[in-house]
Scaffold this motif. Structure first.
Motif, PDB file in Angstrom:
ATOM      1  N   LEU A 337       0.829  -1.205   0.000  1.00  0.00           N
ATOM      2  CA  LEU A 337       0.000   0.000   0.000  1.00  0.00           C
ATOM      3  C   LEU A 337       0.860   1.250   0.000  1.00  0.00           C
ATOM      4  O   LEU A 337       0.502   2.259  -0.624  1.00  0.00           O
ATOM      5  N   GLY A 338       2.001   1.198   0.700  1.00  0.00           N
ATOM      6  CA  GLY A 338       2.909   2.338   0.652  1.00  0.00           C
ATOM      7  C   GLY A 338       3.414   2.591  -0.751  1.00  0.00           C
ATOM      8  O   GLY A 338       3.525   3.739  -1.201  1.00  0.00           O
ATOM      9  N   GLY A 339       3.720   1.503  -1.500  1.00  0.00           N
ATOM     10  CA  GLY A 339       4.187   1.656  -2.871  1.00  0.00           C
ATOM     11  C   GLY A 339       3.108   2.191  -3.787  1.00  0.00           C
ATOM     12  O   GLY A 339       3.345   3.099  -4.609  1.00  0.00           O
ATOM     13  N   ILE A 340       1.894   1.656  -3.663  1.00  0.00           N
ATOM     14  CA  ILE A 340       0.785   2.150  -4.478  1.00  0.00           C
ATOM     15  C   ILE A 340       0.497   3.606  -4.146  1.00  0.00           C
ATOM     16  O   ILE A 340       0.253   4.434  -5.033  1.00  0.00           O
ATOM     17  N   GLY A 341       0.529   3.925  -2.836  1.00  0.00           N
ATOM     18  CA  GLY A 341       0.301   5.309  -2.424  1.00  0.00           C
ATOM     19  C   GLY A 341       1.339   6.253  -2.987  1.00  0.00           C
ATOM     20  O   GLY A 341       1.024   7.361  -3.430  1.00  0.00           O
ATOM     21  N   SER A 342       2.601   5.820  -2.999  1.00  0.00           N
ATOM     22  CA  SER A 342       3.668   6.661  -3.545  1.00  0.00           C
ATOM     23  C   SER A 342       3.465   6.922  -5.031  1.00  0.00           C
ATOM     24  O   SER A 342       3.607   8.051  -5.510  1.00  0.00           O
ATOM     25  N   ALA A 343       3.134   5.853  -5.775  1.00  0.00           N
ATOM     26  CA  ALA A 343       2.892   6.018  -7.209  1.00  0.00           C
ATOM     27  C   ALA A 343       1.684   6.916  -7.455  1.00  0.00           C
ATOM     28  O   ALA A 343       1.705   7.792  -8.330  1.00  0.00           O
ATOM     29  N   PHE A 344       0.627   6.702  -6.655  1.00  0.00           N
ATOM     30  CA  PHE A 344      -0.582   7.500  -6.829  1.00  0.00           C
ATOM     31  C   PHE A 344      -0.326   8.975  -6.523  1.00  0.00           C
ATOM     32  O   PHE A 344      -0.696   9.857  -7.307  1.00  0.00           O
ATOM     33  N   PHE A 345       0.308   9.245  -5.400  1.00  0.00           N
ATOM     34  CA  PHE A 345       0.557  10.639  -5.031  1.00  0.00           C
ATOM     35  C   PHE A 345       1.576  11.292  -5.964  1.00  0.00           C
ATOM     36  O   PHE A 345       1.497  12.503  -6.216  1.00  0.00           O
ATOM     37  N   GLY A 346       2.534  10.517  -6.502  1.00  0.00           N
ATOM     38  CA  GLY A 346       3.447  11.063  -7.494  1.00  0.00           C
ATOM     39  C   GLY A 346       2.723  11.468  -8.758  1.00  0.00           C
ATOM     40  O   GLY A 346       2.943  12.553  -9.310  1.00  0.00           O
ATOM     41  N   TRP A 347       1.833  10.568  -9.217  1.00  0.00           N
ATOM     42  CA  TRP A 347       1.008  10.872 -10.400  1.00  0.00           C
ATOM     43  C   TRP A 347       0.135  12.105 -10.147  1.00  0.00           C
ATOM     44  O   TRP A 347       0.025  13.002 -10.992  1.00  0.00           O
ATOM     45  N   LEU A 348      -0.483  12.150  -8.956  1.00  0.00           N
ATOM     46  CA  LEU A 348      -1.382  13.254  -8.639  1.00  0.00           C
ATOM     47  C   LEU A 348      -0.617  14.563  -8.492  1.00  0.00           C
ATOM     48  O   LEU A 348      -1.117  15.628  -8.899  1.00  0.00           O
ATOM     49  N   ALA A 349       0.595  14.510  -7.933  1.00  0.00           N
ATOM     50  CA  ALA A 349       1.392  15.731  -7.774  1.00  0.00           C
ATOM     51  C   ALA A 349       1.774  16.328  -9.125  1.00  0.00           C
ATOM     52  O   ALA A 349       1.804  17.554  -9.291  1.00  0.00           O
TER      53      ALA A 349
END
Length: 383
Positions: A337-349
């Motif tokens: 979940l930390g990895g998915i969250g990082s990818a998601f927040f990177g995309w969103l940023a």
């Protein structure tokens, strides 16, 4: 010794997000690429963990801990010389493989040495990891940022030290397996009275949602807090690393508190206070000044970090005798979940702004309210 090995393991892992500013500047990566690096690292850390844990429950492998650390050693050396994005992905995946072997089996070692105080043992084990997470950014600021990517290779010495420690842990674990005639974990044959399989599955689903809320938020803080501070307040890379160290050090301190308090008052209440209690401070953080942001980050780290040890032990109380599988499942969830969250927040940023993702992520601890739906496992076990 398991705590010391956990410190070294997670210190080496935390170097990866700590050097993101350096890699972003050197290779011109986007925030989405930064998130993808974390996704690959944490998915390789997570996918195998439940299966490794299940295998460990059935066929303990005392020396697998040292073997797994060898993957981390190779990954660090490769990361120090990686010439581009694909090689960086390969190197972090090797470090992730090492982690996937380390956590389930070492959690079994921690509970085996607990003397019945499982919450305290899990906290001691986990605080090693959190302390390592905190040291990574500090050492990156002192070593990697001034001297460049190649200096990451010096962290391979920590991997060698961890291998030596884990060989000794493996020898103790092997001897313990030979001398124990009954169940390896006392009480492993006892079911949680009054809970049907359906209620146990429901409780595990609630715990999964709670882990999601905690580690999606932690992914935003761990991977993008330095960028947020540099962009909003104009501080240097090194100064931002010191701030990240303060957050992660507070998280390590909170972990010490969660386990023994859970042993005393009940793990359900620790989970509730930890996640939901962090929400007011998380909601204020994106709107504070520099000093306020750092103070709030420290408070959030201290409060929210006490949950994980309580969650893991609570889950093992739900499914006694499957310590390795449960530890692998929840450590795997943590990394995945930390990895998915990082990818998601990177995309969103990349599509919005760093400020926006910090405002959005601050809502996640509010999910802690569903802790009230968990059954009181400790009360049932004492009836």
């Amino acid at each position: 010794m398991a705590c010391a090995a956990h410190l070294l393991n997670d210190m080496m892992q935390s170097v990866i997000p700590a050097v993101y500013p350096l890699l972003k500047e050197k290779f011109g990566f986007s925030f989405a690429q930064i998130g993808l690096i974390t996704l690959v690292f944490q998915m390789t850390s997570s996918v195998l963990q439940p299966f490794v844990g299940l295998h460990a429950d059935r066929h303990p492998q005392p020396y697998s801990l040292a073997v797994g650390m060898c993957f981390t050693l190779v990954g660090l050396l490769l990361l120090a010389v990686a010439p581009g994005f694909v090689w960086i992905l390969l190197s972090v995946s090797l470090i992730g493989w090492g982690s996937s072997v380390f956590h389930p089996e070492s959690s079994r070692v921690a509970q085996l040495a607990s003397g019945g105080r499982k919450g305290l043992a899990q906290s001691i084990f986990q605080v090693g990891g959190n302390a390592g997470n905190a040291l990574g950014p500090l050492l990156a600021a002192l070593v990697v940022i001034p001297f460049g990517q190649h200096s990451i290779g010096w962290f391979a010495l920590a991997a060698v030290a961890a291998i030596v420690i884990l060989l000794r842990v493996g020898a103790w674990y092997r001897d313990r397996l030979r001398t124990v005639s009954g169940p390896l974990f006392p009480g492993a044959s006892d079911a949680v009275s009054g809970l049907s399989p359906r209620r146990i599955r429901r409780a595990l689903l609630i715990l999964t949602v709670l882990v999601f809320s905690k580690y999606f938020y932690m992914a935003c803080m761990t991977n993008f807090f330095t960028f947020f501070l540099m962009e909003r307040f104009g501080i240097s890379v090194q100064a931002s690393q010191y701030c990240l160290f303060a957050f992660l050090a507070a998280a390590a301190g909170g972990t010490v508190i969660g386990g023994p308090v859970g042993d005393r008052i009940g793990r359900k209440y620790v989970i509730w206070v930890s996640i939901l209690g962090a929400a007011p401070f998380a909601l204020l953080l994106p709107y504070a000044g520099l000093a306020g942001t750092i103070v709030l980050a420290v408070v959030v780290g201290l409060v929210i970090s006490s949950a994980f040890s309580a969650i893991v032990v609570y889950a093992t109380d739900l499914m006694p005798g499957k310590v390795g599988m449960i530890a692998g499942l929840f450590f795997g969830l943590m990394f995945g979940l930390g990895g998915i969250g990082s990818a998601f927040f990177g995309w969103l940023a990349d599509r919005t702004s760093l400020e926006f993702i910090f405002r959005a992520s601050s809502l996640l601890p509010l999910l802690g309210i569903i802790t009230g739906l968990l059954p009181d496992v400790e009360a049932r076990k004492t009836r």
